[in-house]
Scaffold this motif. Structure first.
Motif, PDB file in Angstrom:
ATOM      1  N   MET A  89      19.909   5.419  11.281  1.00 55.28           N
ATOM      2  CA  MET A  89      18.648   4.731  11.598  1.00 55.28           C
ATOM      3  C   MET A  89      18.753   3.249  11.262  1.00 55.28           C
ATOM      4  SD  MET A  89      15.808   7.328  10.108  1.00 55.28           S
ATOM      5  CE  MET A  89      16.183   9.071  10.102  1.00 55.28           C
TER       6      MET A  89
ATOM      7  N   ALA B  49      16.093   1.480  13.762  1.00 59.44           N
ATOM      8  CA  ALA B  49      14.949   2.388  13.884  1.00 59.44           C
ATOM      9  C   ALA B  49      13.871   2.011  12.876  1.00 59.44           C
ATOM     10  CB  ALA B  49      15.380   3.831  13.650  1.00 59.44           C
TER      11      ALA B  49
ATOM     12  N   VAL C 169      10.981   3.736  10.926  1.00 57.12           N
ATOM     13  CA  VAL C 169      10.527   5.079  10.583  1.00 57.12           C
ATOM     14  C   VAL C 169       9.005   5.063  10.499  1.00 57.12           C
ATOM     15  CG1 VAL C 169      10.641   6.949   8.899  1.00 57.12           C
ATOM     16  CG2 VAL C 169      12.663   5.527   9.319  1.00 57.12           C
TER      17      VAL C 169
ATOM     18  N   ARG D  70       8.140  10.603   8.494  1.00 59.77           N
ATOM     19  CA  ARG D  70       9.312  11.356   8.026  1.00 59.77           C
ATOM     20  C   ARG D  70       8.836  12.355   6.989  1.00 59.77           C
ATOM     21  NH1 ARG D  70      15.196   8.929   6.150  1.00 59.77           N
ATOM     22  NH2 ARG D  70      16.365  10.754   6.833  1.00 59.77           N
TER      23      ARG D  70
ATOM     24  N   LEU E 125      10.503   8.112  15.053  1.00 58.77           N
ATOM     25  CA  LEU E 125      11.230   6.855  14.919  1.00 58.77           C
ATOM     26  C   LEU E 125      10.899   5.955  16.102  1.00 58.77           C
ATOM     27  CD1 LEU E 125      14.753   8.349  14.104  1.00 58.77           C
ATOM     28  CD2 LEU E 125      12.961   7.677  12.484  1.00 58.77           C
TER      29      LEU E 125
END
Length: 95
Positions: free
Chosen positions: A28, A33, A35, A38, A57
């Protein structure tokens, strides 16, 4: 246009998933990416979908998301996940 990877994960071996998370986090970071989700507590509002663990993401675009998914780092993460969980994953374009 931004693109999002959305994953519904069922963990079957929490100890083994630790290694997957280490490598997936690395992938990631390598691919920019963001986030958005999560884990965390989810609540079903409609239908019979009851995900155990959700991940979302954000990427700059669909191609960036696909580069993440097909990268050597994430490919390695997927091998570490084998036998530790069931992954359902999609990529979707944003608005």
């Amino acid at each position: 246009m931004a693109a999002y990877i959305i994953a519904d994960v069922t963990v079957t071996n929490a100890e083994q998933m630790v290694k997957y998370r280490e490598w997936s986090t690395r992938a990631m970071q390598e691919h920019g990416a963001e986030v958005l989700v999560r884990g965390g507590t989810s609540e079903t509002l409609e239908g019979d979908w009851a995900p155990q663990r959700l991940v979302m993401l954000k990427f700059a675009d669909r191609e960036a998301a696909k580069r993440f998914y097909h990268s050597d780092t994430y490919t390695h993460a997927r091998t570490l996940r084998e036998g530790a969980g069931v992954m359902r994953m999609v990529v979707v374009d944003g608005v």
